[in-house]
Design a protein around this motif. Structure first.
Motif, short mmCIF file in Angstrom:
data_model
loop_
_atom_site.label_atom_id
_atom_site.label_comp_id
_atom_site.label_asym_id
_atom_site.label_seq_id
_atom_site.Cartn_x
_atom_site.Cartn_y
_atom_site.Cartn_z
N SER A 28 -4.45 -5.52 -3.04
CA SER A 28 -3.92 -5.45 -1.78
C SER A 28 -2.84 -6.82 -0.68
O SER A 28 -3.46 -6.72 0.49
N GLN A 29 -2.14 -7.32 -1.52
CA GLN A 29 -0.81 -7.73 -1.44
C GLN A 29 0.44 -7.12 -0.56
O GLN A 29 1.27 -7.14 0.37
N SER A 31 -0.39 -3.70 0.30
CA SER A 31 -1.36 -2.14 0.99
C SER A 31 -2.49 -2.87 1.95
O SER A 31 -3.85 -3.32 0.98
N SER A 32 -3.10 -1.65 2.95
CA SER A 32 -3.84 -2.10 3.69
C SER A 32 -4.29 -0.98 2.89
O SER A 32 -6.52 -1.23 3.46
N ASN A 33 -4.77 -0.70 2.50
CA ASN A 33 -5.53 0.54 1.94
C ASN A 33 -5.78 0.48 -0.15
O ASN A 33 -5.65 1.82 -0.58
N TRP A 34 -5.72 -0.73 -0.18
CA TRP A 34 -6.13 -1.68 -1.32
C TRP A 34 -7.32 -0.87 -2.24
O TRP A 34 -7.84 -0.69 -3.64
#
Length: 345
Positions: A28-29, A31-34
């Protein structure tokens, strides 16, 4: 055993949830597609881990290395495919990328193969240890049951014959003898199945036994039984002293004087001392009734199984007096019902 397996299942679920949260936090740190990336990473890990885990379960203890190795190779080369499927390029059409495949082949696959092997070995070790302990416990219980069952059957036949004689002569002692025998049999068959019983009940059983043995003697009681201390709250393994009592009768002279056999029981806090003395005869009174003898060896075995490191058995034979002293420490105590009532009022 099922409860242990359920515990392992909960451990698996908990560890995988924790692992998934850590992966999601890291992705999550960057990529927005985590979420998609996390799922795409966890699924190949699950596939490799549990495919190998259940493969080890299936071939555990079996000499089928060829089948195991062939399926292991299939897991190794199919695991990265799942990783590649979930890490496609941003284009609408999926474009195979050997980089993802190679990365998964040299990182994810070996790590989770080793982890699954460690998990399988750990579970097998724990389950086998528990199974071994259960088998040992069952063996101990079976041996204890066998030792408890070694009550002299000839005593019962002789007692019935003595009671028959009393009834035939219409002796006043006949009803009491019948009641003593009934109490003795009830204790042997039903009450002695418990792991422990109040010492008072064990002493009552011993007194019934002595009373029935006394039918063979016309004189005053040949056994002097003295009890000191609280026998109600003290808990003891059942049928622990009967063989010592049988042994005393067996090795005493045929003609016993009043008080020749002395039994002294002392209870102080959680410590019990049982001492029995009898005169020694070169021709035991009951040799025909109990060939071979099971008294002292039986008691030694039961004490070793029931009170390891908590008992001391001393035997002496001086001046034609045979003495057995048994000391047991750390006996469980049970509060009287009356005392319990006082504590709450």
């Amino acid at each position: 055993m099922n409860r242990i397996k359920k515990v392992f299942t909960l451990i698996h679920i908990g560890l995988w949830i924790l692992f998934g949260l850590l992966v999601a936090l890291q992705l999550s740190q960057d990529s927005s597609n985590w979420f998609r990336l996390t799922v795409g990473f966890i699924l190949p890990c699950l596939y490799v881990f549990y495919s190998h885990f259940f493969l080890l379960t299936r071939f555990s203890g079996k000499r089928k290395r060829g089948a195991y190795l062939s399926q292991l190779v299939a897991i190794i080369f199919t695991g990265p495919l799942l990783f590649q499927l979930t890490h496609y390029n941003k284009q609408d059409n999926w474009n195979p990328n050997l980089g993802y495949y190679a990365m998964a082949l040299v990182t994810i696959v070996p790590i989770f193969l080793i982890l699954s092997w460690l998990a399988r070995v750990t579970e097998n070790l724990v389950l086998n240890t528990i199974k071994k302990e259960q088998l040992e416990k069952q063996a101990v219980q079976a041996e204890l049951h066998y030792l408890k069952s070694q009550i002299n059957p000839h005593f019962l036949f002789n007692t019935l014959n003595n009671i028959h004689t009393l009834v035939y002569k219409q002796a006043p002692a006949a009803p009491e003898a019948v009641l003593r025998l009934a109490s003795l049999m009830r204790y042997m068959i039903y009450e002695s199945n418990a792991p422990t019983v109040p010492l008072s009940r064990e002493m009552k059983y011993l007194q019934d036994y002595v009373g029935l043995q006394q039918l063979r003697y016309k004189k005053s009681p040949v056994v002097d039984l003295a009890i000191e201390g609280d026998t109600v709250s003290c808990q003891i393994a059942p049928l622990l002293f009967i063989h010592l009592m049988e042994n005393a009768y067996k090795h005493s002279p045929a003609r016993l004087e009043p008080g020749d056999i002395k039994v002294h029981v002392t209870i102080k806090e959680s410590t019990l001392i049982f001492r029995i003395q009898n005169p020694v005869s070169k021709s035991p009174a009951n040799t025909l009734e109990e060939p071979g003898g099971i008294g002292l060896p039986n008691v030694r075995k039961r004490l070793t199984l029931l009170y390891p490191g908590k008992h001391n058995l001393e035997i002496s034979n001086l001046d034609e007096i045979f003495t057995v002293t048994l000391k047991i420490n750390g006996l469980p105590l049970k509060v009287h019902e009356g005392e319990t009532h006082l504590l709450y009022n």
